[in-house]
Design a protein around this motif. Structure first.
Motif, PDB file in Angstrom:
ATOM      1  N   ASP A   1      49.209  40.785  38.608  1.00  0.00           N
ATOM      2  CA  ASP A   1      48.242  40.065  39.434  1.00  0.00           C
ATOM      3  C   ASP A   1      46.867  40.043  38.757  1.00  0.00           C
ATOM      4  O   ASP A   1      46.660  40.632  37.696  1.00  0.00           O
ATOM      5  CB  ASP A   1      48.163  40.732  40.809  1.00  0.00           C
ATOM      6  N   ASP A   2      45.904  39.377  39.414  1.00  0.00           N
ATOM      7  CA  ASP A   2      44.615  39.112  38.764  1.00  0.00           C
ATOM      8  C   ASP A   2      43.404  39.514  39.593  1.00  0.00           C
ATOM      9  O   ASP A   2      42.314  39.004  39.360  1.00  0.00           O
ATOM     10  CB  ASP A   2      44.505  37.626  38.432  1.00  0.00           C
ATOM     11  N   ILE A   3      43.548  40.441  40.550  1.00  0.00           N
ATOM     12  CA  ILE A   3      42.387  40.710  41.407  1.00  0.00           C
ATOM     13  C   ILE A   3      41.249  41.375  40.633  1.00  0.00           C
ATOM     14  O   ILE A   3      40.087  41.249  41.007  1.00  0.00           O
ATOM     15  CB  ILE A   3      42.751  41.552  42.645  1.00  0.00           C
ATOM     16  N   TRP A   4      41.564  42.104  39.543  1.00  0.00           N
ATOM     17  CA  TRP A   4      40.529  42.740  38.735  1.00  0.00           C
ATOM     18  C   TRP A   4      40.382  42.076  37.367  1.00  0.00           C
ATOM     19  O   TRP A   4      39.289  41.989  36.830  1.00  0.00           O
ATOM     20  CB  TRP A   4      40.827  44.227  38.550  1.00  0.00           C
ATOM     21  N   TYR A   5      41.507  41.646  36.788  1.00  0.00           N
ATOM     22  CA  TYR A   5      41.453  41.061  35.449  1.00  0.00           C
ATOM     23  C   TYR A   5      42.461  39.922  35.341  1.00  0.00           C
ATOM     24  O   TYR A   5      43.669  40.142  35.347  1.00  0.00           O
ATOM     25  CB  TYR A   5      41.761  42.121  34.385  1.00  0.00           C
ATOM     26  N   PRO A   6      41.984  38.672  35.252  1.00  0.00           N
ATOM     27  CA  PRO A   6      42.893  37.532  35.086  1.00  0.00           C
ATOM     28  C   PRO A   6      43.311  37.377  33.626  1.00  0.00           C
ATOM     29  O   PRO A   6      42.511  37.587  32.712  1.00  0.00           O
ATOM     30  CB  PRO A   6      42.046  36.338  35.545  1.00  0.00           C
ATOM     31  N   TYR A   7      44.576  37.008  33.422  1.00  0.00           N
ATOM     32  CA  TYR A   7      45.099  36.830  32.067  1.00  0.00           C
ATOM     33  C   TYR A   7      46.078  35.670  32.078  1.00  0.00           C
ATOM     34  O   TYR A   7      46.864  35.512  33.010  1.00  0.00           O
ATOM     35  CB  TYR A   7      45.797  38.107  31.595  1.00  0.00           C
ATOM     36  N   THR A   8      46.025  34.849  31.031  1.00  0.00           N
ATOM     37  CA  THR A   8      46.950  33.720  30.905  1.00  0.00           C
ATOM     38  C   THR A   8      47.996  34.066  29.857  1.00  0.00           C
ATOM     39  O   THR A   8      47.686  34.111  28.657  1.00  0.00           O
ATOM     40  CB  THR A   8      46.214  32.441  30.510  1.00  0.00           C
ATOM     41  N   PRO A   9      49.240  34.332  30.261  1.00  0.00           N
ATOM     42  CA  PRO A   9      50.274  34.750  29.313  1.00  0.00           C
ATOM     43  C   PRO A   9      51.005  33.549  28.716  1.00  0.00           C
ATOM     44  O   PRO A   9      50.843  32.414  29.168  1.00  0.00           O
ATOM     45  CB  PRO A   9      51.224  35.556  30.197  1.00  0.00           C
ATOM     46  N   ALA A  10      51.822  33.833  27.720  1.00  0.00           N
ATOM     47  CA  ALA A  10      52.714  32.825  27.141  1.00  0.00           C
ATOM     48  C   ALA A  10      54.144  33.167  27.526  1.00  0.00           C
ATOM     49  O   ALA A  10      54.615  34.278  27.257  1.00  0.00           O
ATOM     50  CB  ALA A  10      52.565  32.789  25.631  1.00  0.00           C
ATOM     51  N   VAL A  11      54.813  32.258  28.183  1.00  0.00           N
ATOM     52  CA  VAL A  11      56.202  32.495  28.580  1.00  0.00           C
ATOM     53  C   VAL A  11      57.046  32.725  27.327  1.00  0.00           C
ATOM     54  O   VAL A  11      56.920  32.013  26.328  1.00  0.00           O
ATOM     55  CB  VAL A  11      56.738  31.307  29.391  1.00  0.00           C
ATOM     56  N   GLY A  12      57.901  33.754  27.380  1.00  0.00           N
ATOM     57  CA  GLY A  12      58.738  34.092  26.241  1.00  0.00           C
ATOM     58  C   GLY A  12      58.146  35.153  25.348  1.00  0.00           C
ATOM     59  O   GLY A  12      58.817  35.651  24.439  1.00  0.00           O
ATOM     60  N   THR A  13      56.891  35.512  25.580  1.00  0.00           N
ATOM     61  CA  THR A  13      56.235  36.567  24.813  1.00  0.00           C
ATOM     62  C   THR A  13      56.411  37.905  25.526  1.00  0.00           C
ATOM     63  O   THR A  13      56.396  37.973  26.751  1.00  0.00           O
ATOM     64  CB  THR A  13      54.741  36.257  24.639  1.00  0.00           C
ATOM     65  N   ASN A  14      56.566  38.967  24.740  1.00  0.00           N
ATOM     66  CA  ASN A  14      56.695  40.299  25.322  1.00  0.00           C
ATOM     67  C   ASN A  14      55.334  40.985  25.372  1.00  0.00           C
ATOM     68  O   ASN A  14      54.571  40.928  24.408  1.00  0.00           O
ATOM     69  CB  ASN A  14      57.663  41.152  24.503  1.00  0.00           C
ATOM     70  N   TYR A  15      55.079  41.647  26.505  1.00  0.00           N
ATOM     71  CA  TYR A  15      53.780  42.264  26.722  1.00  0.00           C
ATOM     72  C   TYR A  15      53.921  43.732  27.101  1.00  0.00           C
ATOM     73  O   TYR A  15      54.913  44.150  27.719  1.00  0.00           O
ATOM     74  CB  TYR A  15      53.023  41.544  27.846  1.00  0.00           C
TER      75      TYR A  15
END
Length: 442
Positions: free
Chosen positions: A318-332
């Protein structure tokens, strides 16, 4: 049928523990108002106070309170006599959709407009349940009004109240306890066994926000909790405090903080490595956790949430403190506070350091590779297009179970001793990488 009983208490008798001020199951009504209620501090409109008569827990009637606003409204008793410093217990049965708490108007001096601090909200459900809370008078008066406060839950607030009893009791001292004891529960809805009680506790701060901070004592399940508070500690501070245990849409929190103190600063905090499936468990709520090598299976939605899965099960970020835009298919690798809101389990990253591409490699699909067979039981064959590659095989919790170098194009990796389940094979070569899910089965 129970009769409404309203006793005009005299001050000298109020210190008797058995003294009852109000005992009613709302059997007697005058017009559209239950006898003994709708005092001067009531803010419900007349048509929002209704007589309920279906599946009542006691007698024939109950009172139905309708408030579809997220701002609370008060339903109060007629004037009662209270004594400064005396504790009054309020018990009631309720059902419906909405949230209920109790309070007291006693004309006390100060900046509270004569009101005591409200107790924590309790969420009503489909079945009748009983709750008990306590208020302490801070003024001698014959004009006190006890309050049932109701607000909506997701813009629906229709709550039925029955069998209310208000009596003199002993002031409940705060319970000196651990975060574990506050959080650990066997209740199906996840509510704390100390709901509504004051607790003296402490821990180390693992996250801060505009509304409060996360506190953790030690490590492991049930070790963390969010504190709704205006104090502003730093991450790593060791804090002790007194707060009221409450449920915020079924997330256990502490609020109404008093006795706050920073014991020490700069302490080490513990991050708990878990699988994405474990992130959906109640026991991790409020704890600082990390999921590793989790594949982004769904990008950011309209609510700023995205989905990761390390092979064990899906989990929201979620993004209540830190928003992030991921790439689908990438491992995090994702670190954050395990959270519960809108009936969903999720991780709340705290800042930019909490989200990174797994193993710090930005291109995770650059290596062409074949893994055969998949699923497999005894061994897999890893076919590389050329050269050599480093490999790491990790389980669903992120624990490395094998690692080394593939030095030829066709390589065999034994898996016969591995526990059946999903594993992640990470291959790296020349600054590029590839993650492959491997299913081990028997």
């Amino acid at each position: 049928m129970k009769k409404t009983l309203l006793l005009a208490a005299v001050a000298a008798a109020l210190h008797t523990n058995a003294q009852t001020l109000v005992a009613t199951s709302f059997e007697n009504w005058t017009g559209s108002v239950p006898d003994g209620w709708s005092g001067s501090k009531t803010t419900f409109a007349p048509d929002s106070v209704q007589q309920a008569d279906v599946n009542i827990t006691y007698g024939i009637y109950a009172v139905r309170l309708v408030n579809n606003s997220t701002s609370h409204k008060r339903f109060t008793t007629q004037p009662q006599t209270v004594v400064d410093g005396t504790a009054y217990n309020i018990s009631w049965y309720m059902r419906g959709q909405g949230e209920v708490r109790t309070g007291l108007f006693d004309g006390r001096p100060g900046g509270t407009s004569g009101y005591a601090t409200y107790n924590s909200y309790v969420v009503a459900g489909a079945s009748w349940v009983q709750s008990t809370q306590q208020v302490v008078a801070a003024n001698d008066t014959t004009g006190a009004e006890f309050i049932i406060s109701v607000k909506s839950n997701n813009n629906i607030g229709v709550v039925e109240i029955d069998s209310v009893r208000i009596w003199v009791g002993t002031v409940n001292p705060p319970t000196n306890t651990s975060i574990y004891n506050i959080q650990y529960t066997t209740l199906p809805n996840g509510d704390s066994p100390l709901l509504g009680q004051q607790a003296i506790t402490g821990g180390r701060v693992t996250a801060t926000s505009a509304t409060g901070y996360a506190l953790q004592a030690g490590s492991g399940p049930w070790s963390g909790i969010y504190v709704f508070d205006t104090n502003a500690p730093a991450i790593g501070d060791s804090v002790t405090l007194t707060g009221t245990v409450q449920e915020n849409f079924n997330q256990t929190q502490l609020s109404g903080v008093t006795g706050y103190a920073v014991v020490s600063s700069g302490n080490t905090i513990v991050t708990n490595n878990i699988s994405t499936a474990n992130g959906a468990n109640e026991e991790w709520e409020g704890v600082l956790v990390k999921v590793t090598n989790a594949d982004c299976t769904a990008g950011t939605d309209a609510f700023g949430q995205w989905t990761v899965n390390d092979g064990s099960g899906a989990l929201l970020v979620d993004d209540i403190w830190y928003p992030y835009t991921p790439a689908v298919g990438t491992n995090y690798d994702v670190t954050g506070i395990a959270w519960y809101s809108f009936a969903e389990r999720k991780i709340e990253p705290r800042d930019v350091n909490d989200v990174s591409v797994a193993n710090g490699i930005s291109d995770v699909n650059a290596i062409a590779v074949e893994v055969l067979p998949n699923p497999a039981s005894d061994a897999i064959t890893v076919v590389l297009p050329k050269g050599t590659a480093n490999f790491t095989l990790s389980d669903a919790t992120g624990r490395t179970v094998n690692a080394g170098i593939f030095a030829q194009q066709r390589n065999t990796l034994a898996i016969a001793e591995l526990t059946p389940g999903m594993y992640n094979l990470l291959l790296t070569a020349d600054g590029a990488a590839r993650n492959v899910r491997v299913l081990v089965q028997r």
